[in-house]
Design a protein around this motif. Structure first.
Motif, PDB file in Angstrom:
ATOM      1  N   MET A 196       0.713  -0.961   0.106  1.00  0.00           N
ATOM      2  CA  MET A 196      -0.075  -0.089   0.031  1.00  0.00           C
ATOM      3  C   MET A 196       0.810   1.326   0.091  1.00  0.00           C
ATOM      4  O   MET A 196       1.969   1.145   0.286  1.00  0.00           O
ATOM      5  CB  MET A 196      -0.917   0.061   1.282  1.00  0.00           C
ATOM      6  CG  MET A 196      -1.891  -1.273   1.217  1.00  0.00           C
ATOM      7  SD  MET A 196      -3.150  -1.462   2.525  1.00  0.00           S
ATOM      8  CE  MET A 196      -2.634  -0.377   3.777  1.00  0.00           C
ATOM      9  N   GLY A 197       0.321   2.365  -0.277  1.00  0.00           N
ATOM     10  CA  GLY A 197       1.073   3.588  -0.345  1.00  0.00           C
ATOM     11  C   GLY A 197       0.234   4.842   0.027  1.00  0.00           C
ATOM     12  O   GLY A 197      -0.779   4.837  -0.125  1.00  0.00           O
ATOM     13  N   GLN A 198       0.979   5.837   0.428  1.00  0.00           N
ATOM     14  CA  GLN A 198       0.259   6.949   1.029  1.00  0.00           C
ATOM     15  C   GLN A 198       1.261   8.253   0.548  1.00  0.00           C
ATOM     16  O   GLN A 198       2.425   8.328   0.469  1.00  0.00           O
ATOM     17  CB  GLN A 198       0.288   6.960   2.421  1.00  0.00           C
ATOM     18  CG  GLN A 198      -0.014   8.333   3.042  1.00  0.00           C
ATOM     19  CD  GLN A 198      -0.037   8.472   4.417  1.00  0.00           C
ATOM     20  OE1 GLN A 198       0.455   7.391   5.254  1.00  0.00           O
ATOM     21  NE2 GLN A 198      -0.433   9.215   5.338  1.00  0.00           N
ATOM     22  N   VAL A 199       0.411   9.040  -0.171  1.00  0.00           N
ATOM     23  CA  VAL A 199       1.244  10.475  -0.622  1.00  0.00           C
ATOM     24  C   VAL A 199       1.649  11.102   0.641  1.00  0.00           C
ATOM     25  O   VAL A 199       0.775  11.568   1.167  1.00  0.00           O
ATOM     26  CB  VAL A 199       0.468  11.254  -1.674  1.00  0.00           C
ATOM     27  CG1 VAL A 199       1.294  12.387  -2.087  1.00  0.00           C
ATOM     28  CG2 VAL A 199       0.320  10.138  -3.030  1.00  0.00           C
ATOM     29  N   LEU A 200       2.798  11.782   0.863  1.00  0.00           N
ATOM     30  CA  LEU A 200       3.365  12.345   1.774  1.00  0.00           C
ATOM     31  C   LEU A 200       3.404  13.966   1.267  1.00  0.00           C
ATOM     32  O   LEU A 200       3.265  14.658   2.034  1.00  0.00           O
ATOM     33  CB  LEU A 200       4.595  11.823   2.520  1.00  0.00           C
ATOM     34  CG  LEU A 200       4.508  10.456   3.054  1.00  0.00           C
ATOM     35  CD1 LEU A 200       5.936  10.147   3.719  1.00  0.00           C
ATOM     36  CD2 LEU A 200       3.645  10.647   4.024  1.00  0.00           C
ATOM     37  N   SER A 201       4.044  14.080   0.064  1.00  0.00           N
ATOM     38  CA  SER A 201       4.264  15.308  -0.493  1.00  0.00           C
ATOM     39  C   SER A 201       4.227  15.402  -1.894  1.00  0.00           C
ATOM     40  O   SER A 201       4.562  14.420  -2.423  1.00  0.00           O
ATOM     41  CB  SER A 201       5.371  15.861   0.120  1.00  0.00           C
ATOM     42  OG  SER A 201       5.660  17.188  -0.434  1.00  0.00           O
ATOM     43  N   VAL A 202       3.808  16.205  -2.624  1.00  0.00           N
ATOM     44  CA  VAL A 202       3.872  16.438  -3.999  1.00  0.00           C
ATOM     45  C   VAL A 202       4.866  17.763  -4.372  1.00  0.00           C
ATOM     46  O   VAL A 202       4.870  17.987  -5.635  1.00  0.00           O
ATOM     47  CB  VAL A 202       2.373  16.924  -4.715  1.00  0.00           C
ATOM     48  CG1 VAL A 202       1.647  15.538  -4.543  1.00  0.00           C
ATOM     49  CG2 VAL A 202       1.892  18.168  -4.096  1.00  0.00           C
ATOM     50  N   ASN A 203       5.667  18.268  -3.344  1.00  0.00           N
ATOM     51  CA  ASN A 203       6.499  19.477  -3.751  1.00  0.00           C
ATOM     52  C   ASN A 203       7.649  19.347  -3.106  1.00  0.00           C
ATOM     53  O   ASN A 203       8.009  20.509  -2.593  1.00  0.00           O
ATOM     54  CB  ASN A 203       5.478  20.771  -3.608  1.00  0.00           C
ATOM     55  CG  ASN A 203       6.098  22.162  -3.988  1.00  0.00           C
ATOM     56  OD1 ASN A 203       6.780  21.856  -5.186  1.00  0.00           O
ATOM     57  ND2 ASN A 203       5.940  23.138  -3.347  1.00  0.00           N
ATOM     58  N   GLU A 204       8.277  18.521  -3.013  1.00  0.00           N
ATOM     59  CA  GLU A 204       9.555  18.201  -2.722  1.00  0.00           C
ATOM     60  C   GLU A 204      10.634  18.598  -3.468  1.00  0.00           C
ATOM     61  O   GLU A 204      10.381  18.702  -4.748  1.00  0.00           O
ATOM     62  CB  GLU A 204       9.874  16.483  -2.177  1.00  0.00           C
ATOM     63  CG  GLU A 204       9.222  16.191  -0.844  1.00  0.00           C
ATOM     64  CD  GLU A 204       9.404  16.590   0.208  1.00  0.00           C
ATOM     65  OE1 GLU A 204      10.512  16.514   0.533  1.00  0.00           O
ATOM     66  OE2 GLU A 204       8.584  16.985   1.178  1.00  0.00           O
ATOM     67  N   SER A 205      11.712  18.971  -2.872  1.00  0.00           N
ATOM     68  CA  SER A 205      13.211  19.302  -3.915  1.00  0.00           C
ATOM     69  C   SER A 205      13.928  18.238  -3.459  1.00  0.00           C
ATOM     70  O   SER A 205      14.362  17.836  -2.131  1.00  0.00           O
ATOM     71  CB  SER A 205      13.582  20.542  -3.605  1.00  0.00           C
ATOM     72  OG  SER A 205      12.762  21.446  -3.807  1.00  0.00           O
ATOM     73  N   LEU A 206      14.786  17.499  -4.344  1.00  0.00           N
ATOM     74  CA  LEU A 206      15.584  16.512  -4.110  1.00  0.00           C
ATOM     75  C   LEU A 206      16.902  16.588  -5.035  1.00  0.00           C
ATOM     76  O   LEU A 206      16.704  16.710  -6.202  1.00  0.00           O
ATOM     77  CB  LEU A 206      14.829  15.117  -4.016  1.00  0.00           C
ATOM     78  CG  LEU A 206      15.734  13.964  -3.722  1.00  0.00           C
ATOM     79  CD1 LEU A 206      16.047  13.907  -2.312  1.00  0.00           C
ATOM     80  CD2 LEU A 206      14.951  12.491  -4.327  1.00  0.00           C
TER      81      LEU A 206
END
Length: 67
Positions: free
Chosen positions: A1-11
């Motif tokens: 299963m998965g959960q979205v934690l963020s859609v605006n990270e920088s890496l």
């Protein structure tokens, strides 16, 4: 299963620096352990790490195949 934690990270990984990175938490009700994964638009998986910090996979290079 998965959960979205963020859609605006920088890496930044050895392959390059990315913005608008999707960060997910992947886990299973059957197996123990959790992983955080980071995906960049147009590139795909950049980094995968277990939440205990024991294992990490990062994108170092990529070869584009001709159609």
């Amino acid at each position: 299963m998965g959960q979205v934690l963020s859609v605006n990270e920088s890496l930044t990984v050895p392959f390059g620096s990315f913005d608008r990175v999707l960060k997910t938490l992947d886990f299973s009700n059957i197996e123990s352990g959790q992983e955080q994964k980071f995906y960049a638009p147009g590139t795909g998986l950049l980094k995968e790490t277990d939440v205990n910090g024991n294992e990490e996979v990062v994108l170092t290079n990529m070869t584009r195949l001709s159609p």
